[in-house]
Design an enzyme around this catalytic site. Structure first.
Site, PDB file in Angstrom:
ATOM      1  N   CYS A 222       0.793  -1.374  -0.097  1.00 17.93           N
ATOM      2  CA  CYS A 222      -0.052  -0.193  -0.133  1.00 17.93           C
ATOM      3  C   CYS A 222       0.679   0.970  -0.087  1.00 17.93           C
ATOM      4  O   CYS A 222       2.055   1.219   0.486  1.00 17.93           O
ATOM      5  CB  CYS A 222      -0.888   0.216   1.189  1.00 17.93           C
ATOM      6  SG  CYS A 222      -2.276   0.869   1.207  1.00 17.93           S
TER       7      CYS A 222
ATOM      8  N   ASP B 180      -5.558  -2.421  11.787  1.00 15.90           N
ATOM      9  CA  ASP B 180      -4.452  -1.318  11.659  1.00 15.90           C
ATOM     10  C   ASP B 180      -4.085  -1.086  13.213  1.00 15.90           C
ATOM     11  O   ASP B 180      -5.054  -1.506  14.155  1.00 15.90           O
ATOM     12  CB  ASP B 180      -4.810  -0.255  11.009  1.00 15.90           C
ATOM     13  CG  ASP B 180      -3.462   0.485  10.384  1.00 15.90           C
ATOM     14  OD1 ASP B 180      -2.154  -0.142  10.884  1.00 15.90           O
ATOM     15  OD2 ASP B 180      -3.477   1.224   9.471  1.00 15.90           O
TER      16      ASP B 180
END
Length: 205
Positions: free
Chosen positions: A7, A127
């Site tokens: 990412c 996360d």
């Protein structure tokens, strides 16, 4: 082989390297406050040249996400903010690709919210719960949470603090996908070719 999502991409050469190394997916961040922000124009010049599935990452931008998905060939949307189940349901109703909802749990109890997203999103991304950050902080997530989250029956993506040195250990946490950004960078938005190579070698081993 453990599936890996790279990412925070901003350059075609980095995206192509990740693709060539075997990345399951690539992520492009359309959140203007991110250090890895990519404009729609830049993404339009990169994504059509790739064959690996590409995700657009958005933070409290559901309407913008749906609009961009009509002009950029995104394989999936990653909603990385405070999006409610209803907002995710709206995205699901207007987008046929893969849908990821990110959460930042601090404890096992925080995982209970996953139940509200089941049947709406395709993946839950865990996360690190870093104050003041929606992601990309480099802080490490509690890997045990990836195992605990599996009881909710939604595939899990583990992100936060992953790098070539800990990827092999992280793969044992039980997540369906491992997501990396800062752990393979030379600078925000710029990937380090050597770290990328080492990462995938670690995944294979």
């Amino acid at each position: 082989m453990t599936r890996v999502k790279i990412c925070g991409l901003t350059r075609l050469e980095d995206a192509q390297q990740a693709q060539d190394l075997g990345a399951w997916a690539l992520g492009f961040i359309f959140y203007p406050k991110s250090k890895r922000f990519v404009t729609a124009e830049a993404a339009t010049a990169i994504i059509p040249k790739l064959t690996t599935q590409c995700f657009g990452v958005f933070v409290n931008q559901t309407d913008e996400a749906l609009a961009l998905a009509k002009s950029i060939p995104l394989s999936g949307l990653q909603l990385h903010g405070d999006e409610t189940p209803d907002e995710c349901r709206k995205a699901r109703a207007n987008f046929s690709g893969t849908l990821i909802k990110a959460l930042r749990p601090k404890s096992r109890e925080d995982l209970a919210v996953i139940a509200a997203y089941k049947g709406i999103v395709d993946y839950i991304l865990l996360d690190a719960a870093a104050d003041g950050h929606y992601g990309g902080s480099g802080a490490t997530t509690d890997w045990q949470l990836a195992q605990d989250a599996k009881v909710y029956g939604v595939p899990v993506i583990l992100a936060g603090g992953l790098n070539p040195d800990n990827i092999a250990a992280a793969a044992k946490a039980g997540a369906d996908v491992l997501d990396l950004s800062s752990g393979v960078e030379a600078a925000p938005g710029i990937k380090d070719p050597a770290k990328m190579k080492a990462l995938f070698e670690g995944v294979i081993s």
